[in-house]
Every structure is written in structure tokens, then in C-alpha cells.
Design an enzyme around this catalytic site. Structure first.
Site, PDB file in Angstrom:
ATOM      1  N   LYS A  13     -11.724  -0.543  -4.843  1.00 42.05           N
ATOM      2  CA  LYS A  13     -12.526  -0.489  -6.075  1.00 42.05           C
ATOM      3  C   LYS A  13     -11.784  -1.142  -7.249  1.00 42.05           C
ATOM      4  O   LYS A  13     -12.351  -1.951  -7.975  1.00 42.05           O
ATOM      5  CB  LYS A  13     -12.841   0.971  -6.459  1.00 42.05           C
ATOM      6  N   ARG A  87     -18.076  10.753  -9.775  1.00 44.76           N
ATOM      7  CA  ARG A  87     -17.583  11.185  -8.471  1.00 44.76           C
ATOM      8  C   ARG A  87     -18.233  12.476  -8.014  1.00 44.76           C
ATOM      9  O   ARG A  87     -17.954  12.941  -6.908  1.00 44.76           O
ATOM     10  CB  ARG A  87     -16.081  11.406  -8.566  1.00 44.76           C
ATOM     11  N   ARG A 126       0.014   0.976  -0.272  1.00 45.54           N
ATOM     12  CA  ARG A 126      -0.014   1.018  -1.740  1.00 45.54           C
ATOM     13  C   ARG A 126       1.045   1.983  -2.270  1.00 45.54           C
ATOM     14  O   ARG A 126       1.641   1.756  -3.317  1.00 45.54           O
ATOM     15  CB  ARG A 126      -1.412   1.461  -2.207  1.00 45.54           C
ATOM     16  N   ARG A 132       2.258   5.199  -6.367  1.00 46.37           N
ATOM     17  CA  ARG A 132       1.358   6.208  -6.928  1.00 46.37           C
ATOM     18  C   ARG A 132       1.655   7.574  -6.326  1.00 46.37           C
ATOM     19  O   ARG A 132       1.744   7.722  -5.114  1.00 46.37           O
ATOM     20  CB  ARG A 132      -0.093   5.815  -6.646  1.00 46.37           C
ATOM     21  N   ARG A 143      -7.975  13.694  -0.531  1.00 47.24           N
ATOM     22  CA  ARG A 143      -8.858  12.809  -1.301  1.00 47.24           C
ATOM     23  C   ARG A 143     -10.013  12.294  -0.446  1.00 47.24           C
ATOM     24  O   ARG A 143     -11.130  12.131  -0.939  1.00 47.24           O
ATOM     25  CB  ARG A 143      -8.044  11.667  -1.909  1.00 47.24           C
TER      26      ARG A 143
HETATM   27  P1  AMP Z   1      -8.550   6.892  -8.691  1.00 46.49           P
HETATM   28  O1  AMP Z   1      -7.557   6.070  -9.453  1.00 46.49           O
HETATM   29  O2  AMP Z   1      -9.955   6.515  -8.951  1.00 46.49           O
HETATM   30  O3  AMP Z   1      -8.216   6.963  -7.235  1.00 46.49           O
HETATM   31  O4  AMP Z   1      -8.395   8.396  -9.253  1.00 46.49           O
HETATM   32  C1  AMP Z   1      -7.174   9.108  -9.152  1.00 46.49           C
HETATM   33  C2  AMP Z   1      -7.410  10.576  -9.382  1.00 46.49           C
HETATM   34  O5  AMP Z   1      -7.917  10.795 -10.697  1.00 46.49           O
HETATM   35  C3  AMP Z   1      -8.439  11.237  -8.472  1.00 46.49           C
HETATM   36  O6  AMP Z   1      -7.904  11.598  -7.209  1.00 46.49           O
HETATM   37  C4  AMP Z   1      -8.822  12.454  -9.305  1.00 46.49           C
HETATM   38  O7  AMP Z   1      -7.796  13.421  -9.281  1.00 46.49           O
HETATM   39  C5  AMP Z   1      -8.868  11.860 -10.707  1.00 46.49           C
HETATM   40  N1  AMP Z   1     -10.200  11.292 -11.027  1.00 46.49           N
HETATM   41  C6  AMP Z   1     -10.521   9.976 -11.125  1.00 46.49           C
HETATM   42  N2  AMP Z   1     -11.817   9.816 -11.425  1.00 46.49           N
HETATM   43  C7  AMP Z   1     -12.356  11.059 -11.511  1.00 46.49           C
HETATM   44  C8  AMP Z   1     -13.656  11.552 -11.785  1.00 46.49           C
HETATM   45  N3  AMP Z   1     -14.711  10.735 -12.011  1.00 46.49           N
HETATM   46  N4  AMP Z   1     -13.826  12.902 -11.808  1.00 46.49           N
HETATM   47  C9  AMP Z   1     -12.796  13.736 -11.584  1.00 46.49           C
HETATM   48  N5  AMP Z   1     -11.535  13.341 -11.310  1.00 46.49           N
HETATM   49  C10 AMP Z   1     -11.308  12.009 -11.273  1.00 46.49           C
END
Ligand code: AMP
Length: 185
Positions: A13, A87, A126, A132, A143
Site C-alpha cells: 500500500k 480499517r 522489510r 519497523r 496484524r
Molecule cells: P500501517 O503503517 O498502515 O501498517 O499501520 C501501522 C499500525 O498503525 C497498525 O498496525 C495499527 O496499529 C495502526 N493503524 C494504522 N492505521 C490505522 C487505522 N486506520 N485504525 C487504527 N489503527 C491504525
């Protein structure tokens, strides 16, 4: 254009949004980046770090506050790409409400499709390159489960509205980008 990207962790993404954002000249709104930027030495920062590091979602209301603040910035007037938001169905409903108050709607939801075993390999790679904190084997499993349980229903929510485009995300970044471009045309 107002576009949502949905896909499991590791589907690409972020990579695809960065590129499409440049091409369409609209902001890339990454909810994960917004939350990571808040991992400061404050009580709120620690709370957020706890959700991210455990692989769990931040609460909907909290997430929504970040998103609404961002959407009120003038650079969002002509559209934006959401990377990682909404999400949950609750977030999707809140977004629909926010847009409807402004006579706006989403144009497309890009669904990046990829097998789980390919994802785990990408995420572990990654972890080495980007470091990360949430790319550990245990957190990756959490996740993926959160994606299946909480985010796949968001796809159904948008499918009923007829705006989902399915894109095969197993190829190279260039191949996936071409597929996204074709899908948007
Ligand atoms: P990402 O970078 O999109 O993989 O997001 C990393 C982490 O941020 C996720 O595993 C969640 O803990 C939190 N997070 C990101 N987007 C959301 C969202 N829309 N709602 C709730 N938590 C989020």
C-alpha cells in the site's frame, strides 16, 4: 479523486500510494505514518506505541480525530489517497458521514490482493531494511488476523457501494502500479 487503498500488511500500500500520489498530485494520507509520528514521550504517544507494537488497531475515535484534522488542511481540497484507513467498518461509516456533510464521496477503493505466505516474507524483509518495530513474526500474525477480522468487512461495505477495484498485488511494484492505473481508467 478520493481513493482508499485496502490490503493486508505487506501488500505494498505505502509503495503504491507514494507513487500514485506523485502522479495524481494529491496528498498521500498514511494513517500508520500519522500514528508513528506521534510516538513521543507523552502519555498519548505511549498509548499509541502500545497499539502499534502489539499489532492492534488504535481506537476508532482517536484515529478519526487524526484523519479529520488532516482532511481539513487546504491541500486535501482536490482529493487524496488513504493508505491504511479506514480499517474498521465503524471508521468507514464515520468517513462516509464526514464526506456526506460536504456533498463528497469516495471515487474508488483499490483492493490489493496477495497470498499470506508472500506477505510474511515481504514483511520480514522489510523488518531488516526499515527496522519497523511491528514487523516481528508474532506481530505479523496478529496484524494479519486483525486484517481478516476487522478490515475485510470494510471491503464488503464498499463492495455494496460498487466502488471496489481488485488488483493483483503479487507482481513487481511496476507491474502492480500499471494494474492500478489501468483499474482507475
Ligand atoms: P500501517 O503503517 O498502515 O501498517 O499501520 C501501522 C499500525 O498503525 C497498525 O498496525 C495499527 O496499529 C495502526 N493503524 C494504522 N492505521 C490505522 C487505522 N486506520 N485504525 C487504527 N489503527 C491504525
Amino acid at each position: 479523486m478520493r481513493i482508499v487503498f485496502i490490503g493486508p500488511p505487506g501488500a505494498g500500500k505505502g509503495t503504491q500510494c507514494r507513487r500514485l500520489s506523485r502522479e495524481l498530485a494529491i496528498p498521500h494520507i498514511s494513517s500508520g505514518e500519522m500514528l508513528r509520528a506521534c510516538r513521543t514521550d507523552s502519555p498519548l504517544g505511549e498509548l499509541i506505541a502500545g497499539y502499534i507494537d502489539g499489532g492492534n488497531l488504535a481506537p476508532d475515535d482517536l484515529m478519526m480525530q487524526f484523519i479529520i484534522d488532516r482532511l481539513r488542511q487546504p491541500d486535501c481540497e482536490n482529493g487524496y489517497l488513504f493508505d491504511g484507513f479506514p480499517r474498521t467498518v465503524n471508521q468507514a461509516e464515520m468517513l462516509t458521514g464526514f464526506l456526506a456533510e460536504r456533498d463528497q464521496r469516495l471515487d474508488a477503493v483499490i483492493n490489493l490482493i496477495i497470498q499470506e505466505d508472500a506477505l510474511v516474507q515481504r514483511l520480514l524483509a522489510r523488518a531488516e531494511s526499515e527496522g519497523r518495530a511491528d514487523d516481528t513474526p508474532e506481530t505479523i500474525q496478529t496484524r494479519l488476523k486483525v486484517f481478516r477480522n476487522r478490515t475485510e468487512p470494510v471491503l464488503e461495505f464498499y463492495r455494496r457501494r460498487g466502488i471496489v477495484v481488485d488488483v493483483d498485488a503479487a507482481g513487481t511494484p511496476d507491474e502492480v502500479f500499471t494494474a492500478i492505473r489501468d483499474a482507475l481508467r
